[in-house]
Scaffold this motif. Structure first.
Motif, PDB file in Angstrom:
ATOM      1  N   ARG A 225       0.838  -1.213   0.000  1.00  0.00           N
ATOM      2  CA  ARG A 225       0.000   0.000   0.000  1.00  0.00           C
ATOM      3  C   ARG A 225       0.869   1.259   0.000  1.00  0.00           C
ATOM      4  N   GLY A 229      -0.434   0.626  -3.657  1.00  0.00           N
ATOM      5  CA  GLY A 229      -1.382  -0.499  -3.754  1.00  0.00           C
ATOM      6  C   GLY A 229      -1.218  -1.191  -5.100  1.00  0.00           C
ATOM      7  N   ARG A 251      -5.117  -1.843  -4.738  1.00  0.00           N
ATOM      8  CA  ARG A 251      -5.675  -0.488  -4.721  1.00  0.00           C
ATOM      9  C   ARG A 251      -7.100  -0.563  -5.274  1.00  0.00           C
TER      10      ARG A 251
END
Ligand code: NAD
Ligand code: ZN
Ligand code: ZN
Length: 336
Positions: A225, A229, A251
């Protein structure tokens, strides 16, 4: 002929002397030169999955060798050709899946080293229409892992949809994962490799991974992340925990490709986040004959590297243990 045989789930395989197969109509018999050890063979020998293999069973679906004899009606391969025998041993050829480029979904398919005998043997019988032709520029020991690990991860990266601006996370840098890293790079992606074993991460870096994460040292979800991500995560680690981490490392709009098939069949998948973040979860099963031809073409053009150690078939039980303990460079290949 010599073969490694599963007679009982979870019992050691036995090296047996069995009659050499003869080709029926539409079939070939292949003198095996090399046969890769896929983690699927271990699942088969353990009876890990909801659908069980036949017993007794000769495992192996990364078999490469020379066509020794052909049965009636075979016109697509001839004696002396080098071929590979993949997981998709045969399919019906006429159903809606077979006729729309999705033959790996055929309900009438036979699977090599699972529903029919495979290539852990000096000779193997196969359907002529479903063997792959190994191009002259591809070494048989390389061709073996490409026949499953290669085509499966090539397809998974295709299905996940990796493009040049994407961050793609590969969870599990084993036989499949070390090739997934390379196909992720070939697709133009930035690759994060995740594995519990430091040597595997070192290997991933030499194969082009841009980032590596060891979940024993840092939380892979946070680490990925922090990089923005993952647009795609390809899970080839034999662990539901890795699937959950792969999911959470995505993500918004990301895609998780399920590839590994752990005995423990379930993971937690949150509905709310999947909906609000527009997540896609997709299963990816091996690849078609066309995918396999593309895999060999890329390899003949020196775009991929196959990493393996050689073993003798008599070492099959120790070899299973080595793979289960993740103590091998990437793949093991039995040579004959
Ligand atoms: P492998 O044993 O060579 O590789 C697995 C790797 O995962 C190892 O490097 C191991 O260290 C790593 N790993 C284990 N737990 C982990 C975790 N929690 N986090 C990160 N890494 C972890 O196995 P393989 O031959 O590459 O096969 C992988 C899986 O894919 C098997 O379950 C196999 O049955 C399956 N498979 C699926 C398909 C398909 O078409 N979907 C095809 C072939 C194989
Ligand atoms: Zn396999
Ligand atoms: Zn079909």
């Amino acid at each position: 002929m010599k073969a490694a045989v599963v007679r009982e789930f979870k019992a050691p395989l036995r090296i047996e002397d069995l009659p050499k197969p003869t080709p029926g109509p539409g079939e070939v018999v292949v003198k095996i030169e090399a046969s890769g050890l896929c983690h699927t063979d271990i699942h088969a020998a353990h009876g890990d999955w909801p659908v069980k293999p036949k017993l007794p069973l000769i495992p192996g679906h990364e078999g490469v060798g020379i066509v020794e004899s052909v049965g009636a009606g075979v016109s697509t391969v001839k004696e002396g050709d080098r071929v590979c025998i993949p997981w998709l041993g045969s399919a019906c050829g006429v159903c809606e899946y077979c006729t729309s480029g999705r033959e790996t979904l055929c309900e009438l398919q036979q699977n090599t080293g699972y529903s029919v005998d495979g290539s852990y043997a000096e000779y193997a019988r196969a359907s002529a229409l479903y063997v792959g032709k190994v191009p002259a520029g591809v070494d048989p020991n390389d061709a073996a892992p490409l026949t499953c690990a290669g085509v499966t991860t090539y397809k998974a990266v295709k299905v996940a949809g990796t493009r040049s601006s994407d961050l793609v996370a590969v969870f599990g840098i084993g036989g499949l994962g070390h090739l997934a890293v390379q196909y992720g790079k070939i697709a133009g992606g930035t690759v994060v490799a995740v594995d519990l074993v430091e040597d595997k991460l070192e290997l991933a870096r030499t194969l082009g991974a841009d980032y590596t994460v060891n979940p024993r040292q840092e939380d892979p979800v946070e680490a990925i992340r922090k990089l923005g991500g993952a647009d795609q995560a390809v899970c080839v680690a034999v662990s539901p925990k890795a699937f959950e981490q792969a999911y959470r490392s995505l993500r918004r709009g990301g895609t998780l490709a399920f590839v590994a098939l752990p005995a423990d069949n379930f993971m937690q998948l949150p509905i709310f986040e999947t909906v609000l973040h527009g997540i896609t979860v997709v299963g990816s099963i091996v690849g078609t004959r066309a995918d396999l031809a593309e895999v060999f073409e890329l390899h003949a053009r020196k775009r991929t590297r196959v990493v393996y150690d050689i073993r003798k078939l008599e070492q099959v039980n120790e070899s299973f243990e080595e793979v289960e303990k993740a103590k091998v460079p990437a793949r093991l290949v039995f040579t004959f």
